[in-house]
Motif scaffolding. Structure first.
Motif, PDB file in Angstrom:
ATOM      1  N   ILE A   1      42.443  57.974  50.115  1.00 51.46           N
ATOM      2  CA  ILE A   1      42.237  57.134  51.299  1.00 51.46           C
ATOM      3  C   ILE A   1      42.841  55.769  51.018  1.00 51.46           C
ATOM      4  CG2 ILE A   1      40.541  55.910  52.700  1.00 51.46           C
ATOM      5  CD1 ILE A   1      38.630  58.202  52.338  1.00 51.46           C
ATOM      6  N   VAL A   2      43.563  55.224  52.000  1.00 57.74           N
ATOM      7  CA  VAL A   2      44.083  53.860  51.906  1.00 57.74           C
ATOM      8  C   VAL A   2      43.391  53.030  52.978  1.00 57.74           C
ATOM      9  CG1 VAL A   2      46.114  52.376  51.967  1.00 57.74           C
ATOM     10  CG2 VAL A   2      46.309  54.726  51.086  1.00 57.74           C
ATOM     11  N   ASP A   3      42.639  52.026  52.528  1.00 60.76           N
ATOM     12  CA  ASP A   3      41.912  51.168  53.468  1.00 60.76           C
ATOM     13  C   ASP A   3      42.877  50.175  54.120  1.00 60.76           C
ATOM     14  OD1 ASP A   3      39.802  50.186  54.904  1.00 60.76           O
ATOM     15  OD2 ASP A   3      38.640  49.498  53.170  1.00 60.76           O
ATOM     16  N   LYS A   4      42.377  49.454  55.116  1.00 60.97           N
ATOM     17  CA  LYS A   4      43.237  48.574  55.901  1.00 60.97           C
ATOM     18  C   LYS A   4      43.811  47.424  55.078  1.00 60.97           C
ATOM     19  CE  LYS A   4      42.091  47.867  60.228  1.00 60.97           C
ATOM     20  NZ  LYS A   4      43.088  48.756  60.879  1.00 60.97           N
ATOM     21  N   ASP A   5      43.117  47.040  53.998  1.00 66.79           N
ATOM     22  CA  ASP A   5      43.633  45.970  53.136  1.00 66.79           C
ATOM     23  C   ASP A   5      44.567  46.492  52.053  1.00 66.79           C
ATOM     24  OD1 ASP A   5      41.906  47.257  51.413  1.00 66.79           O
ATOM     25  OD2 ASP A   5      40.747  45.474  50.888  1.00 66.79           O
ATOM     26  N   GLY A   6      44.849  47.798  52.074  1.00 67.06           N
ATOM     27  CA  GLY A   6      45.756  48.392  51.090  1.00 67.06           C
ATOM     28  C   GLY A   6      45.065  48.997  49.888  1.00 67.06           C
ATOM     29  N   SER A   7      43.750  48.825  49.779  1.00 66.52           N
ATOM     30  CA  SER A   7      43.021  49.416  48.642  1.00 66.52           C
ATOM     31  C   SER A   7      43.109  50.939  48.700  1.00 66.52           C
ATOM     32  CB  SER A   7      41.544  48.995  48.678  1.00 66.52           C
ATOM     33  OG  SER A   7      41.424  47.599  48.593  1.00 66.52           O
ATOM     34  N   ILE A   8      43.279  51.544  47.519  1.00 63.46           N
ATOM     35  CA  ILE A   8      43.465  52.995  47.430  1.00 63.46           C
ATOM     36  C   ILE A   8      42.262  53.626  46.727  1.00 63.46           C
ATOM     37  CG2 ILE A   8      44.952  54.852  46.583  1.00 63.46           C
ATOM     38  CD1 ILE A   8      47.233  52.797  46.471  1.00 63.46           C
ATOM     39  N   TYR A   9      41.788  54.726  47.281  1.00 64.11           N
ATOM     40  CA  TYR A   9      40.643  55.432  46.719  1.00 64.11           C
ATOM     41  C   TYR A   9      40.985  56.917  46.573  1.00 64.11           C
ATOM     42  CZ  TYR A   9      38.335  51.168  48.235  1.00 64.11           C
ATOM     43  OH  TYR A   9      37.997  49.851  48.421  1.00 64.11           O
ATOM     44  N   LYS A  10      40.605  57.462  45.428  1.00 62.10           N
ATOM     45  CA  LYS A  10      40.803  58.904  45.192  1.00 62.10           C
ATOM     46  C   LYS A  10      39.475  59.617  45.422  1.00 62.10           C
ATOM     47  CE  LYS A  10      43.271  60.733  41.771  1.00 62.10           C
ATOM     48  NZ  LYS A  10      43.693  61.253  40.435  1.00 62.10           N
ATOM     49  N   LEU A  11      39.501  60.630  46.292  1.00 61.68           N
ATOM     50  CA  LEU A  11      38.297  61.403  46.587  1.00 61.68           C
ATOM     51  C   LEU A  11      38.329  62.794  45.962  1.00 61.68           C
ATOM     52  CD1 LEU A  11      38.222  59.085  48.748  1.00 61.68           C
ATOM     53  CD2 LEU A  11      37.055  60.715  50.236  1.00 61.68           C
ATOM     54  N   VAL A  12      39.520  63.355  45.845  1.00 58.82           N
ATOM     55  CA  VAL A  12      39.696  64.693  45.275  1.00 58.82           C
ATOM     56  C   VAL A  12      40.855  64.634  44.279  1.00 58.82           C
ATOM     57  CG1 VAL A  12      40.304  67.101  45.779  1.00 58.82           C
ATOM     58  CG2 VAL A  12      38.847  65.833  47.368  1.00 58.82           C
ATOM     59  N   PRO A  13      40.710  65.222  43.094  1.00 59.38           N
ATOM     60  CA  PRO A  13      41.818  65.230  42.139  1.00 59.38           C
ATOM     61  C   PRO A  13      43.057  65.918  42.697  1.00 59.38           C
ATOM     62  CG  PRO A  13      39.768  65.914  41.088  1.00 59.38           C
ATOM     63  CD  PRO A  13      39.496  65.870  42.557  1.00 59.38           C
ATOM     64  N   ASP A  14      44.222  65.494  42.231  1.00 58.75           N
ATOM     65  CA  ASP A  14      45.487  66.101  42.672  1.00 58.75           C
ATOM     66  C   ASP A  14      45.556  67.590  42.361  1.00 58.75           C
ATOM     67  OD1 ASP A  14      45.956  63.441  43.097  1.00 58.75           O
ATOM     68  OD2 ASP A  14      47.631  63.268  41.700  1.00 58.75           O
ATOM     69  N   THR A  15      44.731  68.046  41.435  1.00 60.19           N
ATOM     70  CA  THR A  15      44.775  69.436  40.968  1.00 60.19           C
ATOM     71  C   THR A  15      43.837  70.360  41.739  1.00 60.19           C
ATOM     72  OG1 THR A  15      43.146  68.820  39.293  1.00 60.19           O
ATOM     73  CG2 THR A  15      45.465  68.808  38.630  1.00 60.19           C
ATOM     74  N   VAL A  16      43.149  69.817  42.756  1.00 61.59           N
ATOM     75  CA  VAL A  16      42.199  70.606  43.546  1.00 61.59           C
ATOM     76  C   VAL A  16      42.625  70.590  45.011  1.00 61.59           C
ATOM     77  CG1 VAL A  16      39.798  70.808  44.313  1.00 61.59           C
ATOM     78  CG2 VAL A  16      40.305  70.145  41.957  1.00 61.59           C
ATOM     79  N   ILE A  17      42.532  71.730  45.655  1.00 58.32           N
ATOM     80  CA  ILE A  17      42.915  71.841  47.063  1.00 58.32           C
ATOM     81  C   ILE A  17      41.890  71.138  47.953  1.00 58.32           C
ATOM     82  CG2 ILE A  17      43.074  73.523  48.969  1.00 58.32           C
ATOM     83  CD1 ILE A  17      44.427  75.427  46.955  1.00 58.32           C
ATOM     84  N   ALA A  18      42.400  70.373  48.906  1.00 58.17           N
ATOM     85  CA  ALA A  18      41.559  69.740  49.924  1.00 58.17           C
ATOM     86  C   ALA A  18      41.961  70.286  51.291  1.00 58.17           C
ATOM     87  CB  ALA A  18      41.720  68.223  49.880  1.00 58.17           C
ATOM     88  N   ARG A  19      41.006  70.344  52.208  1.00 58.14           N
ATOM     89  CA  ARG A  19      41.250  70.912  53.535  1.00 58.14           C
ATOM     90  C   ARG A  19      41.633  69.796  54.520  1.00 58.14           C
ATOM     91  NH1 ARG A  19      36.940  74.499  57.200  1.00 58.14           N
ATOM     92  NH2 ARG A  19      38.489  75.371  58.632  1.00 58.14           N
ATOM     93  N   HIS A  20      42.922  69.603  54.726  1.00 59.69           N
ATOM     94  CA  HIS A  20      43.372  68.522  55.602  1.00 59.69           C
ATOM     95  C   HIS A  20      44.546  68.922  56.493  1.00 59.69           C
ATOM     96  CE1 HIS A  20      46.958  67.519  53.087  1.00 59.69           C
ATOM     97  NE2 HIS A  20      46.220  68.101  52.162  1.00 59.69           N
ATOM     98  N   ALA A  21      45.140  70.088  56.253  1.00 62.82           N
ATOM     99  CA  ALA A  21      46.310  70.497  57.038  1.00 62.82           C
ATOM    100  C   ALA A  21      46.366  72.019  57.103  1.00 62.82           C
ATOM    101  CB  ALA A  21      47.589  69.955  56.412  1.00 62.82           C
ATOM    102  N   ILE A  22      46.105  72.576  58.259  1.00 62.05           N
ATOM    103  CA  ILE A  22      46.074  74.030  58.424  1.00 62.05           C
ATOM    104  C   ILE A  22      47.379  74.665  57.944  1.00 62.05           C
ATOM    105  CG2 ILE A  22      45.954  75.917  60.114  1.00 62.05           C
ATOM    106  CD1 ILE A  22      44.235  74.051  61.853  1.00 62.05           C
ATOM    107  N   GLY A  23      47.255  75.623  57.033  1.00 55.00           N
ATOM    108  CA  GLY A  23      48.419  76.371  56.563  1.00 55.00           C
ATOM    109  C   GLY A  23      49.193  75.743  55.428  1.00 55.00           C
ATOM    110  N   PHE A  24      48.821  74.488  55.046  1.00 59.15           N
ATOM    111  CA  PHE A  24      49.600  73.785  54.017  1.00 59.15           C
ATOM    112  C   PHE A  24      48.731  73.200  52.903  1.00 59.15           C
ATOM    113  CE2 PHE A  24      52.036  73.496  57.973  1.00 59.15           C
ATOM    114  CZ  PHE A  24      53.244  74.042  57.573  1.00 59.15           C
ATOM    115  N   ASN A  25      47.433  73.429  52.947  1.00 62.76           N
ATOM    116  CA  ASN A  25      46.558  72.851  51.929  1.00 62.76           C
ATOM    117  C   ASN A  25      46.879  73.348  50.524  1.00 62.76           C
ATOM    118  OD1 ASN A  25      44.932  71.362  53.801  1.00 62.76           O
ATOM    119  ND2 ASN A  25      43.978  73.295  54.398  1.00 62.76           N
ATOM    120  N   HIS A  26      47.385  74.560  50.437  1.00 58.88           N
ATOM    121  CA  HIS A  26      47.666  75.158  49.127  1.00 58.88           C
ATOM    122  C   HIS A  26      48.877  74.543  48.431  1.00 58.88           C
ATOM    123  CE1 HIS A  26      50.407  77.059  51.879  1.00 58.88           C
ATOM    124  NE2 HIS A  26      51.002  77.742  50.929  1.00 58.88           N
ATOM    125  N   VAL A  27      49.651  73.706  49.174  1.00 56.99           N
ATOM    126  CA  VAL A  27      50.856  73.110  48.583  1.00 56.99           C
ATOM    127  C   VAL A  27      50.964  71.611  48.859  1.00 56.99           C
ATOM    128  CG1 VAL A  27      52.312  75.185  48.504  1.00 56.99           C
ATOM    129  CG2 VAL A  27      52.174  73.824  50.626  1.00 56.99           C
TER     130      VAL A  27
END
Length: 238
Positions: free
Chosen positions: A119-145
């Motif tokens: 997540i990138v907040d409005k002031d530019g701060s960056i937050y990691k919620l899920v590791p790059d090595t784990v699938i997150a559900r954010h785009a139908i058909g493309f989460n696996h890549v």
């Protein structure tokens, strides 16, 4: 002649020293530039637990045919905006294990909640919620890549220059960390079957299809691509 020889030697030494200093300064500047390009402040807000990992594994089996939550070889960086107006509300939404039943268009395909890597907040701060090595559900058909980035904004007009800068830096680091990343796609583009990234679409259930989205919008993604090229010499396919 002897005095001239001594003078010539001194001059030669000065020239050599000057050249050496210039080369050393250039080398230091290059090293400093490299170091700066690798420095990125990212705070972690964990949203995973055993329940969510099991739901992710089940989601991947049902929708991609693989019983694993691992994101082994990401190919796409997929950029969004939240519609939710604040960081706190967004994090609270993503921390839930299960999807809301009111989201009838996607809840019937899995109880796994939607999620995002960054997540990138409005002031530019960056937050990691899920590791790059784990699938997150954010785009139908493309989460696996794909690695997903959410920007806190109600709409495209609400996105900030600070968010643009942080997206540029984050994507440059992600590319350095994952050389296999080939595509940069806005959520508003992911349903475009004419674009090259669409060949990576995968859905076991043919009725589980992408649908049109407005985020983050043509201007933000165009500016993002332009700055990645200008500042990091990075060009991604769509």
């Amino acid at each position: 002649m002897k005095g001239y020889s001594i003078l010539a030697s001194v001059l030669a030494l000065v020239i050599i020293s000057s050249v050496g200093c210039a080369q050393q300064e250039k080398s230091s500047q290059s090293a400093e530039k490299t170091v700066k390009s690798q420095i990125l402040q990212v705070d972690t807000i964990p949203t995973l637990n055993a329940t969510k990992l099991e739901l992710t594994k089940q989601y991947c089996l049902e929708n991609y045919g693989v019983a694993s939550y691992k994101l082994d070889s990401p190919k796409i960086v997929l950029v969004h905006f939240t519609v939710i107006p604040t960081l706190e509300e967004t994090v609270a939404y993503f921390q839930k294990d299960s999807i809301e039943s009111s989201r009838t268009n996607i809840s019937k395909f899995s109880q796994m909640n939607v999620g995002i890597h960054y997540i990138v907040d409005k002031d530019g701060s960056i937050y990691k919620l899920v590791p790059d090595t784990v699938i997150a559900r954010h785009a139908i058909g493309f989460n696996h890549v794909s690695i997903g980035i959410e920007n806190i904004a109600k709409d495209a007009a609400d996105l900030t220059p600070a968010q643009l800068e942080s997206n540029v830096k984050l994507i440059a680091v992600l590319k350095e960390r994952n050389p296999g990343l080939e595509y940069l796609v806005g959520h508003h583009e992911y349903n475009d079957t004419s674009l090259a990234h669409y060949k990576l679409f995968l859905a076991v259930d043919e009725s589980y299809k992408p649908h049109n989205k407005p985020d983050p919008g043509p201007k933000f993604i165009a500016d993002l691509r332009e700055k990645l090229k200008a500042e990091h010499n990075l060009t991604f396919m769509k």
